[in-house]
Design a protein around this motif. Structure first.
Motif, PDB file in Angstrom:
ATOM      1  N   GLN A  27       0.822  -1.216   0.000  1.00  0.00           N
ATOM      2  CA  GLN A  27       0.000   0.000   0.000  1.00  0.00           C
ATOM      3  C   GLN A  27       0.854   1.264   0.000  1.00  0.00           C
ATOM      4  N   TRP A  32       2.844   2.175  -1.989  1.00  0.00           N
ATOM      5  CA  TRP A  32       2.934   2.690  -3.359  1.00  0.00           C
ATOM      6  C   TRP A  32       1.865   3.736  -3.642  1.00  0.00           C
ATOM      7  N   ARG A  33       0.840   3.821  -2.811  1.00  0.00           N
ATOM      8  CA  ARG A  33      -0.216   4.808  -2.998  1.00  0.00           C
ATOM      9  C   ARG A  33       0.227   6.198  -2.530  1.00  0.00           C
ATOM     10  N   GLU A  34       1.321   6.252  -1.766  1.00  0.00           N
ATOM     11  CA  GLU A  34       1.837   7.541  -1.299  1.00  0.00           C
ATOM     12  C   GLU A  34       2.464   8.297  -2.468  1.00  0.00           C
ATOM     13  N   ALA A  61       3.961   6.767  -5.761  1.00  0.00           N
ATOM     14  CA  ALA A  61       2.971   6.679  -6.843  1.00  0.00           C
ATOM     15  C   ALA A  61       3.461   7.352  -8.114  1.00  0.00           C
ATOM     16  N   LEU A  71      -2.758   0.917  -9.010  1.00  0.00           N
ATOM     17  CA  LEU A  71      -3.058   1.386  -7.653  1.00  0.00           C
ATOM     18  C   LEU A  71      -4.516   1.138  -7.300  1.00  0.00           C
ATOM     19  N   HIS A  72      -5.397   1.312  -8.271  1.00  0.00           N
ATOM     20  CA  HIS A  72      -6.820   1.018  -8.039  1.00  0.00           C
ATOM     21  C   HIS A  72      -7.004  -0.469  -7.724  1.00  0.00           C
ATOM     22  N   GLU A 124      -5.804  -1.428  -4.317  1.00  0.00           N
ATOM     23  CA  GLU A 124      -6.817  -1.098  -3.311  1.00  0.00           C
ATOM     24  C   GLU A 124      -7.906  -2.162  -3.293  1.00  0.00           C
TER      25      GLU A 124
END
Length: 104
Positions: A52, A54-56, A60, A69-70, A73
């Protein structure tokens, strides 16, 4: 570079994890993981949670395929991990992705 150099190891891990996260953009790959029951393994579910980060924003920005990224999630949810085993869910996800690209 010196053998065992932490910077080299970190870069290799970064590149490997980036490549893996980006592969999650592919609905057929997700379906394959699910069909092999990999998405049912607690250690793999923990790994998906770890990824997760990688969402930062700082990470990202390296992602070339935003759907990755979607999907990362979505993979946090047990129901999605179970449903993506089905061909019709793979096709639905594939079609949604195509429609997004076509109209974006």
């Amino acid at each position: 570079s010196v053998a065992g150099d932490p910077r080299t190891g970190n870069r290799e891990r970064f590149e490997l994890e980036l490549e893996f996260v980006q592969s999650l953009a592919n609905p057929y790959y997700l379906h394959s993981l699910a069909q092999q029951n990999i998405l049912d393994q607690p250690a793999f579910v923990n790994y998906l949670e770890y990824l997760q980060y990688w969402r930062e924003k700082n990470y990202a920005r390296f992602i070339h395929y935003p759907h990755a990224l979607h999907h990362l999630e979505l993979l946090q949810h047990a129901r999605f991990r179970a449903e993506i085993k089905k061909d019709e869910w793979r096709e639905y996800l594939n079609q949604k992705q195509f429609d997004h690209w076509r109209t974006w």
